[in-house]
Design a protein around this motif. Structure first.
Motif, PDB file in Angstrom:
ATOM      1  N   VAL A   1      -3.851   7.730   3.612  1.00  0.00           N
ATOM      2  CA  VAL A   1      -3.953   9.001   2.885  1.00  0.00           C
ATOM      3  C   VAL A   1      -2.870   9.035   1.811  1.00  0.00           C
ATOM      4  O   VAL A   1      -1.696   8.786   2.106  1.00  0.00           O
ATOM      5  CB  VAL A   1      -3.785  10.211   3.834  1.00  0.00           C
ATOM      6  N   TYR A   2      -3.278   9.295   0.574  1.00  0.00           N
ATOM      7  CA  TYR A   2      -2.321   9.529  -0.508  1.00  0.00           C
ATOM      8  C   TYR A   2      -2.501  10.984  -0.944  1.00  0.00           C
ATOM      9  O   TYR A   2      -3.548  11.348  -1.484  1.00  0.00           O
ATOM     10  CB  TYR A   2      -2.583   8.576  -1.670  1.00  0.00           C
ATOM     11  N   LYS A   3      -1.510  11.808  -0.677  1.00  0.00           N
ATOM     12  CA  LYS A   3      -1.588  13.247  -0.924  1.00  0.00           C
ATOM     13  C   LYS A   3      -2.850  13.810  -0.246  1.00  0.00           C
ATOM     14  O   LYS A   3      -2.944  13.801   0.961  1.00  0.00           O
ATOM     15  CB  LYS A   3      -1.540  13.551  -2.417  1.00  0.00           C
TER      16      LYS A   3
ATOM     17  N   TRP B   1      -0.888   4.327  -6.518  1.00  0.00           N
ATOM     18  CA  TRP B   1      -1.777   5.472  -6.700  1.00  0.00           C
ATOM     19  C   TRP B   1      -1.118   6.509  -7.594  1.00  0.00           C
ATOM     20  O   TRP B   1       0.111   6.634  -7.613  1.00  0.00           O
ATOM     21  CB  TRP B   1      -2.064   6.154  -5.349  1.00  0.00           C
ATOM     22  N   ASN B   2      -1.919   7.253  -8.323  1.00  0.00           N
ATOM     23  CA  ASN B   2      -1.506   8.562  -8.799  1.00  0.00           C
ATOM     24  C   ASN B   2      -2.684   9.508  -8.549  1.00  0.00           C
ATOM     25  O   ASN B   2      -3.634   9.124  -7.853  1.00  0.00           O
ATOM     26  CB  ASN B   2      -1.031   8.531 -10.268  1.00  0.00           C
TER      27      ASN B   2
ATOM     28  N   ILE C   1      -4.948  -1.537  -8.399  1.00  0.00           N
ATOM     29  CA  ILE C   1      -5.071  -2.621  -7.430  1.00  0.00           C
ATOM     30  C   ILE C   1      -4.636  -3.930  -8.082  1.00  0.00           C
ATOM     31  O   ILE C   1      -5.260  -4.394  -9.038  1.00  0.00           O
ATOM     32  CB  ILE C   1      -6.530  -2.759  -6.934  1.00  0.00           C
ATOM     33  N   GLY C   2      -3.574  -4.531  -7.577  1.00  0.00           N
ATOM     34  CA  GLY C   2      -3.141  -5.852  -8.026  1.00  0.00           C
ATOM     35  C   GLY C   2      -3.677  -6.900  -7.075  1.00  0.00           C
ATOM     36  O   GLY C   2      -3.740  -6.683  -5.866  1.00  0.00           O
TER      37      GLY C   2
ATOM     38  N   ASP D   1       2.635   8.946 -13.505  1.00  0.00           N
ATOM     39  CA  ASP D   1       1.845  10.107 -13.071  1.00  0.00           C
ATOM     40  C   ASP D   1       0.790  10.508 -14.097  1.00  0.00           C
ATOM     41  O   ASP D   1      -0.295  10.972 -13.738  1.00  0.00           O
ATOM     42  CB  ASP D   1       2.769  11.299 -12.780  1.00  0.00           C
ATOM     43  N   ASP D   2       1.119  10.345 -15.390  1.00  0.00           N
ATOM     44  CA  ASP D   2       0.156  10.733 -16.420  1.00  0.00           C
ATOM     45  C   ASP D   2      -0.779   9.590 -16.808  1.00  0.00           C
ATOM     46  O   ASP D   2      -1.524   9.705 -17.785  1.00  0.00           O
ATOM     47  CB  ASP D   2       0.901  11.251 -17.667  1.00  0.00           C
ATOM     48  N   SER D   3      -0.709   8.481 -16.079  1.00  0.00           N
ATOM     49  CA  SER D   3      -1.572   7.300 -16.305  1.00  0.00           C
ATOM     50  C   SER D   3      -1.353   6.683 -17.682  1.00  0.00           C
ATOM     51  O   SER D   3      -2.200   5.955 -18.176  1.00  0.00           O
ATOM     52  CB  SER D   3      -3.058   7.651 -16.134  1.00  0.00           C
TER      53      SER D   3
END
Lengths: 284, 351
Positions: free
Chosen positions: B116-118, B155-156, B162-163, B199-201
């Motif tokens: 789970v991410y956030k 993730w953001n 994915i590397g 965070d802002d990609s």
């Protein structure tokens, strides 16, 4: 013979034995083979269950290792992961090995060393082994590289299925000619290869002949990624080739009116051949 | 003048000066423990938290917040992940999703592990190159099946980065659309060891290579632009932890014995830690970095160190513990920390 000649002779005799590729886990523990279905997915490696010991299939340099940890770099994973690079350009990938062995931090691992010791340690219930061709970026069928145990059991062709928009014919043959209407048909083959050890797996190659002429064939030799979809080298996706368990979609044929003799040939990696002939009477 | 009178005279002048113009000292920042409780007893004495915190490490997983009635403490040894309102866990090959206060329901049987991410829910199997995302009702949002194992991930709120062993970084948005970025444009060894996404990609940082390893920073705002390439001295063979600050002005990259800080102007700063770096938190308002590391103490026993740095490299304080800190979170002006499964709340004060 002097000692120098003896040493050279011994080296020539022993070296192939030392460098021979080996099964990472005894084949008796293999649960799923290359492109067998596991949890609804076609897996491009070999999986083993309740295995006793694990070794690298060849000596190699460690290029990636991961140990699950609270603050680990691959969150969520519970599996240790090890990747070895070999001199032939292949990489071998091991999941489910013991974290202690990954943690050992060895830059080179010989084929004789354990990745999972046979006694002691935590009992891991499953692991998966892949071979990757790093230059061509494809996962290779490990059965083509590993020493194959003696096996004389022929693959079994259970049925050949012809399907068009209006119907489905599951042909078992040989029997009286089956009457089908002219048209385009998708050909599916239901086949299984059972080894001398009693392991059921997909055969290695499939071919279809009509009246002695090769119409189509497919070999399960490698998997690539095309447009972010797992595919064969000709671009056909795994999902389109394997619509059901133990069923392979071979392609489309056109049946014109008259007599047809379909011959299906299936090989396993040891070269054992299973065949089935089906006679069709195609009518307008 | 008599030399014996010279020194006392100097001292007298300085004393008078500081008496007339006293020097005002700057406030000193101290951290004091305001709360310490075993995890198992935390329901009885809710921690004084300012914001809701989700703890996904350690034997107990928990959602703790200012309103103690909303707290959730998992059973001991719970193997799953929590968001503020859900739990995602695997039991005998099936992945279950549970909304707190409701019954669990199975969502898939793909054999992958939960993460789970956030408030985003995933099934991950890095070795098989398989990642799937679900919404809060358990429906599949997207599925990604690669070919080479996942060797780095980030993730953001908008993307999953994915590397891979094949030297490519793929960004998957929440619709499942994939954009690939070859990390190594030239021929050579192709393995991605670290990836970070702002965070802002807008910023993507990648560590890749094998015999020669590079950090590359891309701008993704319009067409991808390679902003910087730095050759590293490292010989990584494992995932490298990388972090962007919320405003993308800092990039922190794990190094042997410390953390390398890349500033937005291209300059670098090395922040040393004791032993092996574990993780970090950044207090943006106070401009303080909290680093967690692992080393051996003088007796040769494992010890864990918390260091606090300013982004300019000033070491503010260092604290050590014999117990593995499972939790390490910022909460307002406090730092939530665990020692041997005891929750400890350190509050920052100025004196």
């Amino acid at each position: 013979m002097n000692k120098r000649c003896m040493a050279v002779l011994m080296t020539v005799m022993v070296l192939p034995l030392l460098s021979a590729l080996q099964w990472p886990v005894d084949i008796a523990y293999m649960k799923e083979s290359f492109l067998d279905e596991k949890s609804g997915e076609r897996q491009a490696g070999l999986s083993f269950e309740s295995y006793d010991a694990m070794r690298p299939y060849d000596y190699g340099e460690t290029v990636f290792r991961y140990i699950p940890d609270v603050y680990g770099g691959l969150p969520g994973s519970e599996d240790a992961l090890l990747v070895l690079e070999h001199e032939n350009g292949f990489q071998s990938i091991y999941t489910g090995i013991t974290p202690e062995e990954v943690r050992a931090d060895r830059s080179r691992i010989s084929a004789g060393e354990y990745l999972k010791a046979p006694a002691g340690g935590e009992a891991l219930h499953s692991c998966t082994f892949y071979i990757r061709d790093a230059h061509l970026n494809q996962l290779v069928n490990p059965l083509l590289l590993l020493p194959v145990p003696r096996d004389t059991v022929k693959p079994l062709i259970e049925s050949v299925i012809l399907r068009d928009e209006s119907g489905r014919y599951e042909l078992i043959g040989p029997e009286e000619p089956v009457v089908v209407p002219v048209g385009n048909y998708q050909v599916f083959i239901r086949a299984v290869d059972e080894t001398s050890q009693g392991i059921r797996q997909m055969p290695y190659s499939f071919a279809l002949y009509n009246l002695g002429s090769l119409l189509m064939e497919r070999q399960l030799d490698a998997v690539i990624l095309k447009d972010n979809v797992r595919s064969f080298k000709d671009g056909a996706s795994l999902n389109s080739i394997f619509p059901e368990k133990e069923t392979l979609h071979l392609g489309e044929i056109i049946l014109t009116s008259g007599r047809s003799l379909l011959e299906v040939s299936v090989f396993d990696v040891q070269g054992n051949e299973g065949t089935r002939s089906i006679e069709l009477q195609v009518e307008r | 003048m008599n030399k014996t009178l010279f020194l006392p005279l100097i001292l007298l002048i300085f004393s008078l000066y500081y008496f007339v113009f006293p020097r005002e000292g700057s406030p000193e920042t101290v951290w004091t423990a305001v709360y310490c409780e075993p995890f198992a007893d935390i329901d009885h004495t809710p921690p004084p938290l300012q914001d809701t915190i989700v703890i996904n490490q350690g034997e107990y997983k928990a959602v703790l917040g200012p309103d103690a009635s909303q707290n959730y403490i998992s059973p001991r040894g719970f193997r799953g992940y929590l968001s503020a309102e859900h739990a995602l866990y695997r039991d005998k090959g099936t992945l279950y999703l549970k909304e707190f206060g409701s019954a669990s329901f199975g969502i898939t049987e793909n054999g992958a592990s939960p993460y789970v991410y956030k408030d985003r829910f995933f099934a991950v199997d890095y070795g098989s190159a398989f990642i799937e995302e679900y919404d809060s009702s358990g429906s599949i949002l997207w599925t990604w099946k690669g070919l080479a194992p996942v060797t780095a991930i980030t993730w953001n709120d908008s993307y999953t980065g994915i590397g891979s062993l094949d030297g490519t970084v793929r960004l998957v948005n929440r619709k499942g659309e994939v954009t690939g970025y070859p990390a190594f444009p030239d021929t050579g060894d192709h393995i991605v060891y670290g990836v970070a996404l702002s965070d802002d990609s807008d910023r993507l940082a990648v560590i890749s290579g094998l015999k020669e390893q590079y950090l590359r920073v891309f701008s993704l705002s319009d067409a991808p632009v390679l902003l910087d390439t730095v050759k590293l001295e490292s010989q990584y063979r494992r995932p490298v932890k990388m972090f962007y600050s919320p405003d993308s002005s800092f990039l922190w990259v794990e190094q042997e014995g410390g953390l390398l800080q890349y500033n937005d102007d291209g300059s670098t700063l090395f922040l040393p830690v004791s032993g092996q770096f574990l993780t970090m938190n950044y207090d943006r308002e106070q401009r303080l970095l909290y680093l967690l590391s692992q080393d051996l103490n003088k007796e040769g026993q494992p010890a864990y160190f918390m260091l606090c740095y300013s982004p300019e490299g000033t070491l503010v304080f260092i604290s050590d513990s014999d117990f593995y800190p499972f939790a390490f979170h910022l909460n307002g002006d406090s730092l939530l920390y665990s020692m041997n499964n005891d929750i400890l709340l350190l509050k920052r004060r100025e004196m």
